[in-house]
Design an enzyme around this catalytic site. Structure first.
Site, mmCIF file in Angstrom:
data_model
loop_
_atom_site.group_PDB
_atom_site.id
_atom_site.type_symbol
_atom_site.label_atom_id
_atom_site.label_comp_id
_atom_site.label_asym_id
_atom_site.label_seq_id
_atom_site.Cartn_x
_atom_site.Cartn_y
_atom_site.Cartn_z
ATOM 1 C CG ASP A 405 1.514 5.921 -5.786
ATOM 2 O OD1 ASP A 405 1.707 6.251 -4.605
ATOM 3 O OD2 ASP A 405 1.992 6.548 -6.758
ATOM 4 C CD GLU A 408 -1.424 8.733 -0.027
ATOM 5 O OE1 GLU A 408 -0.394 8.050 0.067
ATOM 6 O OE2 GLU A 408 -1.947 9.006 -1.124
ATOM 7 C CG ASP A 483 6.125 10.766 -4.055
ATOM 8 O OD1 ASP A 483 6.373 9.585 -4.350
ATOM 9 O OD2 ASP A 483 5.089 11.358 -4.430
#
Length: 799
Positions: A405, A408, A483
């Protein structure tokens, strides 16, 4: 004294006339008078690569996206010159290159235009960062539609839209918000029943305009790097998608448990809560294969550690969960806490593995642990080190799988949400800044994670998940759509996102069922489950800040509905596994938008809700509250209503009854759909019989069932069972032929064949040309027959 500080020229630059041409095997080089070179590479009869250089100089030819296993080769190649053009022609397409402008036109062998340049390639020098902004504009054909582009929270058809690719931590994103967590610069154009695809392989921020600014122009451009794109010709959309997917790759088969139902939350702790969660699933008999641990299992959010108060004996907990059939999946983020006493930080510092800023200091940013440094996953040495970090967690503690997670990478409390653009990266020996490496960073992290998990779970198969991704990440991991929010609008968004990802080569995908942010009511949760069980990745995940989201968190009616649909997913596991096998081997998307399924029907070109699950199941989720049913479009052909047995003619819209305990679900006529018995987890029971649901059709239909040991790698050496069925239905008879391949022997010996929609009463049955007494096949009315799994031909004859 400086008297003139203005640049001599600022703005778009264009190629001029071609002055030199040469051919090197499958490559053609066209050089213009002002130093532009077009390198045209013929990859396959229907696939061509276009790569442009300025100032006579190509950058190093390197890509993270392209699979080593991509199929290349062609049967025919011709090169011709006319007064105004050069022609490069394969067995299926013709590329024209204009001598004066370097603009290109691609047509089929009959001269039908597939795609053509408007302004074509042009560029603008970037005086701030160096290099060029590279641009391409194409003529939009009449009535052209556009699809693909990966994770976009917008309408399936991108006509009139403008989107960009810059992987971004976009908490609680909204409809049409862009960009999101993934960058997949691939789109499909469709006009005049001709489909083609373009993959712009450039990891800088890229932009795409699908007739938004000018209704007759489609354009794409990047903030840096090369104009480097691949062109794929159909004319069927299926060929385009499969060709792109072959180029960027597919994953190995996952363990079958990875296709079961998974339960996650931010966060389940301490270990007593995790154990109680597992016990409740088994008590309520709601199937579940995996429980996830979010960041709170760690010691101060330090990756590869355990909080000894919350989890004093993680190995014991994982072993106990495994005895009850649960796999344990843990989160690992890229941010490594700046802490001199933290062994992971120490090793990275000692080996110079962290990213640095342009002037030399370490790149640092705030994430969950506080101030963090970030490994440079574009460095192969770092990836190898990172992979080996999983040894203790997996080989010794027993963790089964990992999800990455925040990769990015997400950085808190900065406007850009990510690393500064001057951050430096190795880029596998092609040093660059974060402008180029940003979109690929998460993919290289999960690549390293995949290598580590694969190494330490061996001889089992790895299962890895990522949030951030660039084209090609599907080779390493599953993904989810980030999300999202517990709203009806986000239920619609989840449906569109997963369809789009599958069209974009990334089929192992799902959403946070029920919504990550905020709290769904029971009706929304039930409707989301009814969608999520038909997605390749099926997981409930929520923030926990807004309430509980386990299947029993609502009223008993909702719990009953949720159980019913999770059980249906477990029954469909052999069908789902066969879908994955086709995706992995043949590059076929697991979820198919209706336009993919039937592009010749214009009614499919703007449909967003309905989709084909695999090859033969039509699903249409209910996406608004208080609904007792909905209107939906059934594609051409005849379809069996799964719930009522009614056979419905397609090619039209129809009202379908679907109260809270149903979802519109139809089976293509002629399909043979395999069912397993309901299990609480994969491997709970030994299969004694496989049910084959046979849906009558007057005509011919092919179906496939793929099985293997459900884990391990013997399937790569022939250890699989592949059953190809051919159904041939006539007015008074039904013939089913079976062709078997592979050496794997299933644990069951017989099929239970359940007949749906048979229009006649059974008179006689022949198995392999031998008439058999009806009692030996346990004929139950006209609905079920039991027969050996090894039959070659089953002949059912009516009265």
């Amino acid at each position: 004294m400086i008297t003139n500080t203005e640049l001599e020229y600022k703005g778009n630059l264009y190629p001029n006339e071609i002055v030199d041409v040469k051919q090197e095997s499958d490559k053609f080089y066209f050089t213009t008078d002002n130093g532009v070179i077009l390198e045209l590479t013929v990859i396959r009869n229907s696939a061509v690569r276009f790569r442009y250089a300025t100032e006579h100089l190509f950058q190093p030819d390197f890509s993270y996206a392209i699979s080593e296993n991509a199929i290349k080769g062609f049967s025919q190649l011709e090169f011709r010159e006319t007064e105004t053009e050069y022609w490069v022609e394969t067995a299926r397409i013709r590329v024209l290159i204009d001598k004066k402008t370097l603009r290109t036109q691609i047509s089929d062998k009959d001269g039908k235009i597939i795609n053509e340049d408007e302004l074509g390639f042009h560029w603008e020098e970037n005086y701030t960062h160096g290099g060029n902004s590279v641009k391409m504009s194409k003529i939009t054909q009449a009535s052209e539609s556009f699809y693909g582009m990966g994770d976009k929270a917008t309408h399936s058809n991108l006509k009139g839209k403008r989107v960009n690719n810059w992987v971004t931590d976009q908490y609680a994103y909204g409809k049409d918000q862009d960009p999101l967590y993934k960058a997949i610069p691939f789109y499909i154009g469709l006009h005049n029943q001709i489909a083609y695809g373009i993959f712009f392989d450039n990891t800088f921020r890229t932009h795409f305009d699908f007739s938004h600014e000018r209704r007759n122009v489609t354009s794409f451009w990047a903030d840096g790097g090369e104009m480097n794109y691949y062109f794929f010709y159909g004319p069927e959309m299926s060929r385009v998608v499969q060709a792109y997917t072959d180029l960027t790759g597919t994953p190995e088969l996952p363990p079958l448990w990875a296709l079961g139902y998974h339960q996650s939350k931010w966060s389940y702790y301490p270990d007593s809560q995790v154990r109680a969660l597992g016990k409740q699933f088994r008590k309520l008999k709601i199937p579940c294969d995996a429980i996830y641990l979010d960041i709170d299992y760690m010691d101060g959010f330090r990756c590869f550690t355990w909080d000894k108060e919350k989890f004093p004996d993680p190995k014991g907990m994982i072993q106990d969960l495994e005895k009850d059939g649960f796999k344990t999946v843990v989160m690992i983020d890229p941010g490594i806490k700046v802490d001199r006493d933290y062994w992971v930080y120490q090793e990275a510092m000692e080996n110079d593995y962290f990213c640095k800023r342009g002037d030399g200091p370490l790149m640092r940013g705030k994430v969950w642990p506080g101030v963090c440094s970030f490994p440079d996953f574009t460095n192969p040495e770092v990836r190898k080190w990172w992979a080996n970090l999983y040894k203790e967690m997996i080989a010794e503690t027993g963790v089964h799988a990992v999800w990455n997670d925040m990769n990015e990478p997400a950085v808190m409390e900065v406007p850009t949400k990510t690393a500064p653009l001057d951050t430096r990266h190795n880029y596998d020996g092609h040093p660059c800044s974060h402008r180029k490496a940003h979109n690929i960073y998460g993919t290289q992290m999960v690549r390293a994670t995949y290598e580590g998990v694969k190494k330490f779970v061996f001889p089992k198969r790895p299962f890895v998940i990522t949030r951030a991704a660039y084209a090609g990440a599907q080779r390493y991991s599953c993904t989810w759509t980030g999300d999202n929010v517990a709203t009806w609008e986000h239920l619609w968004i989840a449906n569109v996102q997963v369809q789009r990802m599958c069209l974009s080569g990334y089929s192992f995908v799902g959403s946070d069922i029920g919504g990550f942010a905020e709290q769904p009511n029971g009706e929304l949760f039930a409707r989301w489950i009814q969608l999520g069980v038909f997605h390749p990745f099926c997981r409930v995940h929520s923030s926990g800040d807004h309430g509980d989201q386990e299947p029993w968190s609502f009223d008993p009616e909702v719990t009953k509905i949720v159980r019913k649909f999770i059980e249906l997913r477990y029954q469909l596991l052999p069908y789902l596994y066969t879908m994955f096998w086709k995706y992995s081997r043949d590059n076929v998307p697991m979820i198919k938008s209706l336009v993919y399924f039937d592009q010749e029907d214009p009614q499919t070109h703007f449909r967003t809700d309905e989709f084909i699950f695999g090859d033969q199941i039509l699903v249409c989720p209910v996406q608004e509250p208080n609904a007792k049913g909905r209107r939906m479009y059934l594609p051409r052909g005849n379809w069996h209503n799964y719930w009522t047995g009614e056979v419905v003619e397609g090619g039209m819209e129809k009202w379908v009854v679907a109260d809270i305990d149903k979802v519109p679900l139809f089976i293509k006529e002629g399909a043979i759909i395999p069912f397993y018995p309901v299990q609480q987890y994969v491997g709970e029971i030994e299969l004694k019989q496989l049910t084959l649901n046979v849906y009558y059709k007057q005509g011919i239909e092919d179906s496939t069932v793929y099985e293997d040991a459900q884990d391990g790698f013997d399937y790569k050496k022939g250890g699989y069972s592949l059953r190809n069925f051919k159904l041939n239905g006539k007015e008074k008879e039904l013939i089913i032929q079976q062709y078997k391949d592979g050496t794997y022997e299933t644990t069951y010996d017989s099929f239970k064949i359940r007949l749906h929609g048979l229009p006649f009463k059974i008179k006689t049955i022949e198995v392999d040309n031998v008439k058999v007494p009806l009692d030996t096949v346990r004929l139950n009315g006209d609905s079920t027959i039991e027969i050996s799994k090894n039959f070659t031909e089953l002949h059912i004859i009516g009265a």
